[in-house]
Design a protein around this motif. Structure first.
Motif, PDB file in Angstrom:
ATOM      1  N   ARG A 237      25.704 -16.219 -23.972  1.00 45.14           N
ATOM      2  CA  ARG A 237      24.579 -15.414 -24.463  1.00 45.14           C
ATOM      3  C   ARG A 237      23.500 -16.303 -25.096  1.00 45.14           C
ATOM      4  O   ARG A 237      22.307 -16.017 -24.972  1.00 45.14           O
ATOM      5  CB  ARG A 237      25.082 -14.395 -25.490  1.00 45.14           C
ATOM      6  CG  ARG A 237      25.766 -13.182 -24.874  1.00 45.14           C
ATOM      7  CD  ARG A 237      26.287 -12.247 -25.978  1.00 45.14           C
ATOM      8  NE  ARG A 237      25.222 -11.870 -26.915  1.00 45.14           N
ATOM      9  CZ  ARG A 237      24.344 -10.890 -26.701  1.00 45.14           C
ATOM     10  NH1 ARG A 237      24.396 -10.188 -25.567  1.00 45.14           N
ATOM     11  NH2 ARG A 237      23.416 -10.611 -27.596  1.00 45.14           N
ATOM     12  N   ASN A 240      22.500 -18.911 -21.735  1.00 48.82           N
ATOM     13  CA  ASN A 240      22.237 -18.331 -20.410  1.00 48.82           C
ATOM     14  C   ASN A 240      22.612 -19.299 -19.290  1.00 48.82           C
ATOM     15  O   ASN A 240      22.049 -19.269 -18.197  1.00 48.82           O
ATOM     16  CB  ASN A 240      20.766 -17.909 -20.277  1.00 48.82           C
ATOM     17  CG  ASN A 240      20.591 -16.820 -19.233  1.00 48.82           C
ATOM     18  OD1 ASN A 240      21.493 -16.002 -19.019  1.00 48.82           O
ATOM     19  ND2 ASN A 240      19.443 -16.819 -18.572  1.00 48.82           N
ATOM     20  N   CYS A 282      27.851  -9.403 -20.578  1.00 45.73           N
ATOM     21  CA  CYS A 282      27.266 -10.031 -21.762  1.00 45.73           C
ATOM     22  C   CYS A 282      25.866  -9.511 -22.095  1.00 45.73           C
ATOM     23  O   CYS A 282      25.264  -9.939 -23.092  1.00 45.73           O
ATOM     24  CB  CYS A 282      27.186 -11.547 -21.560  1.00 45.73           C
ATOM     25  SG  CYS A 282      28.800 -12.356 -21.513  1.00 45.73           S
ATOM     26  N   GLU A 283      25.331  -8.623 -21.315  1.00 46.77           N
ATOM     27  CA  GLU A 283      23.963  -8.165 -21.515  1.00 46.77           C
ATOM     28  C   GLU A 283      23.818  -7.329 -22.784  1.00 46.77           C
ATOM     29  O   GLU A 283      24.795  -6.845 -23.349  1.00 46.77           O
ATOM     30  CB  GLU A 283      23.505  -7.346 -20.302  1.00 46.77           C
ATOM     31  CG  GLU A 283      23.332  -8.171 -19.041  1.00 46.77           C
ATOM     32  CD  GLU A 283      22.971  -7.310 -17.830  1.00 46.77           C
ATOM     33  OE1 GLU A 283      23.000  -6.060 -17.974  1.00 46.77           O
ATOM     34  OE2 GLU A 283      22.678  -7.875 -16.762  1.00 46.77           O
TER      35      GLU A 283
END
Length: 620
Positions: A237, A240, A282-283
Motif C-alpha cells: 500500500r 504500490n 489492498c485498495e
C-alpha cells in the motif's frame, strides 16, 4: 463462536464403522478382564492395556505413541464411543445402548433391513445413537429440521454451515439467515470480530500486536498474520510495488499465511492473476483496508473450520444410512424425506431414539393415513411395495455408478490391482476409504459378475453385501466372507471371493467353500443339483487348495436328512477374471465352457487348472 458437529478430530480414520464396532468389542474384552483396582485415568495400566489392544488390532493410524506413555491415544481414539453413549470409561461399563450394538454386531444384523425405513439394522442403530448424541443435545434433530425446511436436500455450501446452528437463538432463525445469506455476517458479530475498533486504532498508529489473532493453540499463527500484514500488504500500500506482493509467493517466511489464508483470498491459478486479486484486496483507505483484512482473517478461519467439520459430519452421518452424498448436495433418502414431511415427524424421531432396534420398528406407520398419501405419490400402495421401491431406486443409482465410477474398464483396472497388496491405497482411492480391502474385493467381484452376466445390475444387490447410502461397501467387525448365490433357470451358482494366500488360503478356504456349497446343494432338487456349481476367485491359487476342490467331485456331503455325492468347484485367479472381462463374452457364452471344464476327466487339481482351465481362459 460455537461449532457443533458429529465425531471429533481424534477419530479421523479410514473405515469409521469398522473402527467403531471393533473398539466396542475391544472394550467388552477390556472391561471383562478389569478388576476393582483398575481405573481409567491418565497413564493408568488400564489405558495402557487398551492402547496395546488398539495396536494389536491395527486400529491406530500411527504407530508412534504420543506423550504420557501413549495413553493419550487410548483416550482420544475411544472418546467418540462415549459421545455416542456406548461406553462409560471411568465406570468401566458398556452402556445399555452399547450392549444393543454388540448384540446387532454379533448377529450380523447388517444383513437385516428395517421394514419401514429400508435401512439395515446397524444403520438404524447409528441413526438412534446419533439422535442421542451426548456431545451436543438434539443436534441431529436440529440438522433434520433444516433439511425439512429445504425439502430434504441441501446444497453442499448450506450443509457445510450446519455446525454453526447453535450460535443462533433457535433453528428457525438459523434457517432464515441461510435464506438471507447472512450466516457468516451474523456469527462474526460474536467472537473477536467485536474487537475491530481497537484493531483499527492500532493499525493507524502502527502499533500492531498478536492479541487479536491468537488461537487456542497459541500465537504462532498470529505472528505470521502480523508479519504478513506489515511486510506484504501494508508495504505494498505504501510502495504500490508489486514485488512486495510477490514476496508472499517467493519467501518461505510467509509460508504459514500462504498455506492457511491465501486459498480464501484468491482462487486464481496463475501467480500473476493471484497478485492482481491481492492488489485489489489492498485498495481503499487504511480504515477500509483494515476492516476488510480483519474480517477476512476471521471469515477464513470459519470456512477452514467448516471444511474440516464437513468431512467429519459427512462420515459420521453416513453411518445412519439415511443421507445420500453427492458432489454438490446432501439429501435424505426418499423414504426418510416422507418422514420429514409428516406432521408428527418429531414424534417419529423420538420413537427411533428411545425404542429398541428391530426389523419392525415404525411398522405401525404403514397404516397412517398421512403416510399412505405420501407413499401413493411415490407409487407405493401396499406396505410390502416399499422394499421394491427402495430396490428400484438402488438399481437406478447403481446404474449411474456403473456409468461413472465403475465402468467396465475401471473394474478391470481395479481387479488387476488386487494381485499386489502394496496397491491397497490405490484401491481405497478408487472405491471407498470406508471399507476394508477384502470387503472391497467382494464388491468389485460382484460388479464384475454384473458385467459378465449381461450387465445384470441385480447381481450386485443379490451379492448380500453391506452397502452404505451411496451403494458403496461397508466393513463390519464381525462376519465372514460373503458367498454370492445366483439363481438361474436350471442351476444355482455360488461365488466365493477371497484375498487369502498360501497357508492361510488352505486353512481358511478348503473346508468353508465346500461346506457352503454342500449346504446349498442339499437344499436343491436333483435336477438342479446336477447343474449347480461354485466358482472360487482369488489373486493367488494354492496348489493344494486346487487339489482339495477337485477331490470334492467324489466326496459325500450330508446332513441329518439327506446327502449328495460330489460337488463341482471351478477355481479362477483374478488374472483369469480380467481375461474373461476383456473377452466380452457373456455368462451364457461361458456356461458351456465352464461345464465342460467341470466334467473333465482330470482329477489332479493343480494339473487340471494349469492344463485345462488356463488353456480355456487363454483361448477366449
Amino acid at each position: 463462536m460455537q461449532y457443533d458437529y458429529f465425531g471429533n478430530t481424534s477419530l479421523r480414520v479410514k473405515g469409521l464403522l469398522y473402527n467403531f464396532e471393533s473398539q466396542l468389542l475391544l472394550f467388552e474384552e477390556l472391561f471383562k478382564s478389569a478388576d476393582e483396582t483398575d481405573s481409567w485415568v491418565n497413564d493408568s495400566e488400564l489405558q495402557l492395556r487398551y492402547l496395546e489392544l488398539l495396536e494389536q488390532h491395527n486400529l491406530l493410524e500411527s504407530k508412534n505413541k504420543t506423550a504420557h506413555l501413549g495413553t493419550k491415544d487410548a483416550r482420544v481414539k475411544s472418546a467418540p464411543l462415549e459421545d455416542y453413549n456406548l461406553i462409560k470409561r471411568k465406570e468401566k461399563q458398556i452402556t445399555a445402548q452399547g450392549y444393543e450394538l454388540l448384540y446387532l454386531i454379533k448377529n450380523q444384523s447388517y444383513r437385516i433391513d428395517n421394514e419401514f425405513l429400508q435401512i439395515d439394522l446397524i444403520s438404524l442403530f447409528f441413526l438412534k445413537a446419533t439422535l442421542n448424541f451426548s456431545k451436543s443435545h438434539s443436534l441431529l434433530q436440529k440438522y433434520l429440521e433444516i433439511f425439512r425446511a429445504f425439502g430434504g436436500s441441501l446444497t453442499l455450501d448450506i450443509f457445510m454451515l450446519l455446525p454453526l446452528v447453535n450460535n443462533f437463538r433457535d433453528t428457525q432463525v438459523f434457517i432464515q439467515c441461510i435464506k438471507d445469506k447472512t450466516i457468516i455476517a451474523s456469527v462474526l458479530n460474536y467472537t473477536p470480530y467485536s474487537q475491530l475498533y481497537e484493531f483499527l486504532v492500532d493499525l493507524q498508529s502502527s502499533n500492531l500486536n498478536t492479541d487479536y489473532f491468537k488461537t487456542a493453540k497459541g500465537e504462532k499463527t498470529a505472528l505470521s498474520i502480523i508479519k504478513t500484514l506489515q511486510e506484504v500488504f501494508l508495504s505494498f500500500r505504501d510502495s504500490n510495488n508489486f514485488q512486495d506482493l510477490e514476496k508472499l509467493f517467493n519467501a518461505n517466511e510467509y509460508a504459514d499465511f500462504k498455506k492457511l489464508y491465501l486459498p480464501y483470498l484468491t482462487r486464481q491459478g496463475k501467480k500473476e492473476d493471484k497478485i492482481k486479486d491481492l492488489a485489489k484486496f489492498c485498495e481503499g483507505s487504511l480504515e477500509e483496508f483494515g476492516e476488510r483484512f480483519f474480517r477476512f482473517i476471521f471469515e477464513a478461519r470459519i470456512w477452514a473450520n467448516l471444511y474440516d467439520y464437513l468431512d467429519l459430519n459427512r462420515r459420521y452421518l453416513n453411518l445412519t444410512g439415511i443421507f445420500e452424498f453427492d458432489k454438490d448436495k446432501v439429501s435424505v433418502n426418499a423414504i426418510f424425506a416422507t418422514i420429514l414431511k409428516h406432521s408428527k415427524y418429531n414424534e417419529i424421531l423420538e420413537k427411533i431414539a428411545i425404542t429398541p432396534i428391530s426389523q419392525n420398528l415404525l411398522s405401525e406407520y404403514f397404516n397412517d393415513e398421512e403416510f399412505k398419501k405420501s407413499f401413493k405419490i411415490l407409487g407405493i400402495s401396499q406396505p410390502q411395495e416399499i422394499k421394491t421401491y427402495r430396490q428400484n431406486l438402488d438399481k437406478q443409482r447403481l446404474n449411474v455408478l456403473l456409468q461413472t465410477q465403475f465402468k467396465k474398464e475401471h473394474i478391470i483396472e481395479i481387479v488387476k490391482l488386487f494381485s499386489d497388496r502394496s496397491n491397497d491405497s490405490k484401491i481405497l482411492e478408487k472405491v471407498t476409504t470406508e471399507a476394508k480391502i477384502p470387503t472391497i474385493f467382494e464388491y468389485i467381484i460382484a460388479i464384475a459378475w454384473c458385467y459378465i452376466d449381461n450387465n445384470n445390475i441385480e447381481r450386485i444387490l443379490e451379492a448380500g453385501l453391506s452397502l452404505d447410502s451411496n451403494l458403496l461397501p461397508k466393513s463390519h467387525a464381525a462376519g465372514g466372507n460373503a458367498d454370492f448365490v445366483y439363481i438361474y433357470d436350471n442351476h444355482h451358482l455360488m461365488i466365493e471371493a477371497t484375498l487369502t494366500e498360501k497357508t492361510n488360503q488352505r486353512r481358511a478356504e478348503m473346508e468353508s467353500v465346500s461346506r457352503h456349497l454342500g449346504n446349498l446343494l442339499l437344499n436343491l432338487d436333483f435336477a438342479t443339483q446336477e447343474k449347480t456349481y461354485g466358482i472360487f476367485i482369488a489373486p493367488y491359487l494354492d496348489k493344494n487348495v486346487l487339489n482339495d476342490f477337485r477331490s470334492r467331485l467324489n466326496c459325500y456331503f450330508e446332513n441329518e436328512n439327506t446327502h449328495i455325492k460330489g460337488m463341482k468347484i471351478l477355481p479362477l485367479s483374478t488374472a483369469d477374471l480380467v481375461k474373461i472381462l476383456e473377452s466380452k463374452l457373456s455368462y451364457n457364452d461361458l456356461m458351456p465352457k465352464f461345464q465342460q471344464l467341470l466334467t473333465n476327466n482330470e482329477i489332479w487339481g493343480s494339473k487340471w487348472y494349469q492344463t485345462h482351465i488356463r488353456a480355456m481362459i487363454d483361448s477366449l
